[in-house]
Design a protein around this motif. Structure first.
Motif, PDB file in Angstrom:
ATOM      1  N   ASP A 234      53.558 -31.581  27.073  1.00  0.00           N
ATOM      2  CA  ASP A 234      53.115 -32.041  28.386  1.00  0.00           C
ATOM      3  C   ASP A 234      53.876 -31.221  29.427  1.00  0.00           C
ATOM      4  O   ASP A 234      55.108 -31.333  29.521  1.00  0.00           O
ATOM      5  CB  ASP A 234      53.441 -33.545  28.522  1.00  0.00           C
ATOM      6  CG  ASP A 234      52.697 -34.181  29.676  1.00  0.00           C
ATOM      7  OD1 ASP A 234      52.747 -33.619  30.769  1.00  0.00           O
ATOM      8  OD2 ASP A 234      52.075 -35.246  29.482  1.00  0.00           O
TER       9      ASP A 234
ATOM     10  N   PRO B 115      53.773 -29.020  33.534  1.00  0.00           N
ATOM     11  CA  PRO B 115      53.055 -28.740  34.782  1.00  0.00           C
ATOM     12  C   PRO B 115      52.095 -27.571  34.578  1.00  0.00           C
ATOM     13  O   PRO B 115      52.359 -26.681  33.758  1.00  0.00           O
ATOM     14  CB  PRO B 115      54.181 -28.371  35.767  1.00  0.00           C
ATOM     15  CG  PRO B 115      55.419 -28.969  35.185  1.00  0.00           C
ATOM     16  CD  PRO B 115      55.235 -28.927  33.704  1.00  0.00           C
ATOM     17  N   GLU B 116      51.002 -27.556  35.326  1.00  0.00           N
ATOM     18  CA  GLU B 116      49.973 -26.519  35.165  1.00  0.00           C
ATOM     19  C   GLU B 116      50.551 -25.115  35.309  1.00  0.00           C
ATOM     20  O   GLU B 116      50.102 -24.180  34.642  1.00  0.00           O
ATOM     21  CB  GLU B 116      48.863 -26.722  36.202  1.00  0.00           C
ATOM     22  CG  GLU B 116      48.022 -27.969  35.947  1.00  0.00           C
ATOM     23  CD  GLU B 116      47.037 -28.237  37.076  1.00  0.00           C
ATOM     24  OE1 GLU B 116      47.221 -27.648  38.163  1.00  0.00           O
ATOM     25  OE2 GLU B 116      46.100 -29.023  36.863  1.00  0.00           O
ATOM     26  N   ASP B 117      51.578 -24.951  36.168  1.00  0.00           N
ATOM     27  CA  ASP B 117      52.140 -23.613  36.420  1.00  0.00           C
ATOM     28  C   ASP B 117      52.737 -22.992  35.162  1.00  0.00           C
ATOM     29  O   ASP B 117      52.830 -21.764  35.062  1.00  0.00           O
ATOM     30  CB  ASP B 117      53.265 -23.699  37.475  1.00  0.00           C
ATOM     31  CG  ASP B 117      52.765 -24.256  38.793  1.00  0.00           C
ATOM     32  OD1 ASP B 117      51.532 -24.345  38.943  1.00  0.00           O
ATOM     33  OD2 ASP B 117      53.592 -24.606  39.642  1.00  0.00           O
TER      34      ASP B 117
ATOM     35  N   GLN C  49      51.767 -23.597  31.867  1.00  0.00           N
ATOM     36  CA  GLN C  49      50.996 -23.659  30.630  1.00  0.00           C
ATOM     37  C   GLN C  49      50.822 -22.277  29.990  1.00  0.00           C
ATOM     38  O   GLN C  49      50.818 -22.153  28.774  1.00  0.00           O
ATOM     39  CB  GLN C  49      49.637 -24.320  30.866  1.00  0.00           C
ATOM     40  CG  GLN C  49      48.717 -23.595  31.842  1.00  0.00           C
ATOM     41  CD  GLN C  49      47.383 -24.305  31.988  1.00  0.00           C
ATOM     42  OE1 GLN C  49      47.009 -25.098  31.163  1.00  0.00           O
ATOM     43  NE2 GLN C  49      46.668 -24.008  33.065  1.00  0.00           N
TER      44      GLN C  49
ATOM     45  N   ASN D  84      43.497 -32.057  30.826  1.00  0.00           N
ATOM     46  CA  ASN D  84      44.029 -32.046  32.193  1.00  0.00           C
ATOM     47  C   ASN D  84      43.495 -33.281  32.903  1.00  0.00           C
ATOM     48  O   ASN D  84      42.296 -33.406  33.170  1.00  0.00           O
ATOM     49  CB  ASN D  84      43.584 -30.764  32.918  1.00  0.00           C
ATOM     50  CG  ASN D  84      44.314 -30.599  34.247  1.00  0.00           C
ATOM     51  OD1 ASN D  84      44.740 -31.570  34.858  1.00  0.00           O
ATOM     52  ND2 ASN D  84      44.463 -29.356  34.678  1.00  0.00           N
TER      53      ASN D  84
ATOM     54  N   GLY E 231      48.174 -32.760  37.912  1.00  0.00           N
ATOM     55  CA  GLY E 231      49.065 -31.605  38.063  1.00  0.00           C
ATOM     56  C   GLY E 231      49.767 -31.233  36.776  1.00  0.00           C
ATOM     57  O   GLY E 231      50.459 -30.230  36.710  1.00  0.00           O
ATOM     58  N   ARG E 232      49.614 -32.072  35.720  1.00  0.00           N
ATOM     59  CA  ARG E 232      50.224 -31.778  34.424  1.00  0.00           C
ATOM     60  C   ARG E 232      49.122 -31.630  33.376  1.00  0.00           C
ATOM     61  O   ARG E 232      48.051 -32.239  33.486  1.00  0.00           O
ATOM     62  CB  ARG E 232      51.200 -32.879  34.010  1.00  0.00           C
ATOM     63  CG  ARG E 232      52.420 -32.966  34.912  1.00  0.00           C
ATOM     64  CD  ARG E 232      53.377 -34.038  34.451  1.00  0.00           C
ATOM     65  NE  ARG E 232      54.104 -33.677  33.251  1.00  0.00           N
ATOM     66  CZ  ARG E 232      55.249 -33.005  33.240  1.00  0.00           C
ATOM     67  NH1 ARG E 232      55.793 -32.596  34.360  1.00  0.00           N
ATOM     68  NH2 ARG E 232      55.860 -32.737  32.109  1.00  0.00           N
ATOM     69  N   VAL E 233      49.413 -30.828  32.366  1.00  0.00           N
ATOM     70  CA  VAL E 233      48.444 -30.553  31.303  1.00  0.00           C
ATOM     71  C   VAL E 233      49.040 -30.968  29.973  1.00  0.00           C
ATOM     72  O   VAL E 233      50.235 -30.746  29.724  1.00  0.00           O
ATOM     73  CB  VAL E 233      48.109 -29.037  31.250  1.00  0.00           C
ATOM     74  CG1 VAL E 233      47.042 -28.755  30.203  1.00  0.00           C
ATOM     75  CG2 VAL E 233      47.658 -28.542  32.601  1.00  0.00           C
TER      76      VAL E 233
END
Length: 621
Positions: free
Chosen positions: A423, A425-427, A429, A448, A452-454
């Motif tokens: 888990d 943050p998108e930045d 991944q 998603n 803001g988290r993936v």
């Protein structure tokens, strides 16, 4: 490994109710979803504590390590009274590495409270513990905790829980579970996600109404399955387990059905029941009770305490096999014996033998030399917790890099594969997917939720995870969450790249100086402070290049005609990177060891002498 059919529901359905005023229930969940906090609230609201009594937070976390790390390591028993019913509660660990604790404690109960975070939803360990509970035909109660979180998504999480039950082949009866919404921290529960409860009464009612009373016959021959062990300086070994049939009294002669099939006749000297956080002495106990028996020497987990005249054993619980091994050995560094109290191979072996008594999910195997033992466990965390406990007890030892256990199936080498859930943050991944790919991981799912988290799911060889956690935390700047769980055995995936950088190695004994560290900073990252005692072959930093480098960390500034060596200009040192026990174990390569003492953790080369190391590498190629 599946649970034997005859042990799935013991005693079988249809047997008479042993005690209608008893309920035996386990709380199961993924790590950090709030099990121990919920038990705290249950203890407070059941009247276990006086109104003015001071009680530590997470009262059941009795080991220092549990309090420090905020995780449950050992399963604990407690009991609370609600109306006329005595509810025996087992708090289980949430981390996959301590799954052996969960598997054997489920043999004591008739139902489970499945705790799920209202935001995170079911995670790998949730699947593992639920699968074990459903295999044993236990009645589930679903509790969605942390309902007060701003990112709580109760409806989506409930759908995920239903999907999980269906995926695990739950029966129609098991699918009709009650759902409660709780905030364990403040001690409230309700049957509706939009309504804030006043207390935990709805949860108590759900346990009484939905968990079946224990089955068995108090008049039949005694059968008590030992699921846990404790010890006392005065009473010796204490067996904790559930009475499935019969009655036991103080002074009774009983037979212990050993795991090897032999029988041992002995006598019950003390009998205890659980009441809150205390154990109370009782004169007798019957079918359905969870009790402690003292006075039985050499008893181990999985054995049955039975009637002396008509002994009948209960099939022991099958435990999943361990998948990670490490070699524990006597400390052979030049500083051996300075800081530890127990330093010999006999003392280390005795300590590991004691661990085997209460920890069914590890194995200890002999090696070529009596000074080293191979310890096989569920994962790096389980083994590092064992090492940390040993060092706090005064042991001194050295351990190797973790290695995975392989199997030969049909003439083909197989290795353990893990389900990895990340888990982030998108930045972050992109970097995470790339790093997992380098370690032979294959992505199976990406979710998603728009927060803001993936959430990323992978299948990855267990050896690909060795050393990955510290790299992962660096790449995600400490914001990532990762969990993994054993999935299956698959054919060998091929070579996986190990640590890319070499190390800086002290080339002589002495004391590290600020002058030497200042000059070596640009070569790589330093692990020690000025004034640290070093020896030849000790690793003092990580090289910025791929090769190992022998360096003089004890070098001092020479005096000149103009000034003394102490008249130094101001130098600025970068703070050293201090490796904890787990980081040190993950960092080392196969030609390195971690030296562990009660006060120090040092990294070293297996072969200390610099002039012997290249020769050794040539021989091992």
């Amino acid at each position: 490994m599946p649970v034997p059919a005859d042990a799935r529901s013991f005693p079988p359905r249809g047997v008479e109710i042993a005690n209608p005023l008893r309920r035996n229930v386990a709380i199961i969940a993924h790590v950090d979803h709030g099990k121990t906090t919920l038990v705290d609230a249950l203890l407070h609201q059941s009247g276990t504590f006086r109104a003015n009594e001071r009680v530590a937070e997470r009262a059941l976390d009795s080991i220092d390590l549990e309090r420090e790390r905020g995780i449950t390591i050992l399963a604990k028993n407690t009991a609370v009274h609600y109306k006329d019913v005595l509810i025996n509660i087992v708090d289980t660990p949430g981390h996959a590495d301590f799954g052996g604790e969960v598997e054997r404690t489920l043999s004591m109960v008739d139902g489970v409270i499945l705790l799920v975070d209202a935001s995170e939803g079911p995670l790998p360990q949730t699947r593992f513990v639920l699968r074990k509970a459903l295999e044993r035909s236990l009645t589930p109660i679903v509790v969605m905790n942390k309902i007060d979180r701003p990112d709580a998504r109760p409806q989506e999480v409930l759908n995920e829980i239903y999907d999980l039950f269906i995926d695990l082949d739950a029966t129609e009866e098991q699918l009709e579970f009650p759902v409660l919404y709780t905030n364990a921290k403040v001690g409230t529960a309700s049957l509706d996600a939009d309504t804030t409860g006043a207390d935990l009464r709805p949860l108590f009612d759900a346990v009484v109404d939905h968990v079946p009373p224990p089955r068995g016959s108090a008049d039949a021959s005694l059968q008590l399955l030992v699921a846990n062990l404790d010890s006392s300086d005065y009473l010796g070994r204490i067996a904790i387990g559930r009475i499935f049939n019969g009655t036991v009294r103080i002074g009774d002669a009983v037979s212990v059905c050993k795991l090897d099939g032999s029988l041992l006749t002995t006598k019950v000297t003390k009998l205890y029941a659980f009441d809150g956080l205390k154990r109370i002495e009782i004169d007798q106990a019957s079918a359905g009770d969870i009790v402690c028996l003292a006075g039985i020497e050499h008893i181990t987990i999985g054995e049955t305490i039975a009637d002396a005249e008509h002994p009948s054993a209960i099939p022991p619980t099958a435990i999943d096999e361990p998948t990670v091994s490490m070699v524990f050995g006597v400390n052979t560094s030049p500083m051996a014996g300075r800081e530890g109290q127990y330093v010999t191979s006999r003392q280390i072996k005795d300590r590991l033998d004691r661990e085997l008594l209460g920890n069914v999910s590890i194995r200890v195997e002999a090696t070529d030399t009596p000074e080293q033992m191979k310890v096989v466990g569920r994962g790096e965390l389980q083994l590092s917790i064992l090492i940390e406990m040993m060092r706090r007890e005064g042991f001194e030892l050295q351990v190797s890099q973790p290695d995975i256990v392989t199997k030969d199936i049909g003439g083909v080498r197989h290795e353990p594969i893990e389900e990895l859930v990340i888990d982030v943050p998108e930045d972050h991944q992109g970097i995470v997917i790339a790093k997992v790919g380098e370690r032979k991981g294959t992505m199976t799912k990406m979710v998603n939720n728009g927060s803001g988290r993936v959430r990323l799911e992978f299948r990855i060889p267990a050896r690909g995870l060795i050393g990955f956690r510290s790299q992962f935390m660096t790449d995600t700047k400490g914001t990532g969450i990762m969990n993994h769980l054993f999935s299956s055995w698959e054919p060998w995936y091929g070579a996986i790249a190990s640590r890319q950088n070499g190390v800086l190695i002290a080339d002589r004994p002495g004391v590290g100086t600020a002058y030497a560290i200042f000059n070596l900073q640009e070569r790589g990252e330093i692990f020690i402070d000025p004034g640290t005692q070093v020896y030849e072959g000790m690793i003092i930093g990580e090289n910025s290049r791929t090769a190992d480098m022998d360096v003089n960390i004890t070098k001092e500034k020479k005096q000149t005609n103009m000034r003394a060596s102490t008249a130094d200009e101001a130098i600025r040192l970068i703070p050293p990177r201090k490796l904890g026990l787990e980081q040190a174990i993950e960092f080392i390569n196969d030609d390195e060891l971690v030296e562990i003492t009660p006060s120090s953790i040092r990294l070293r080369k297996r072969i200390l002498a610099a002039n012997m190391r290249p020769k050794s590498k040539d021989e091992t190629r």
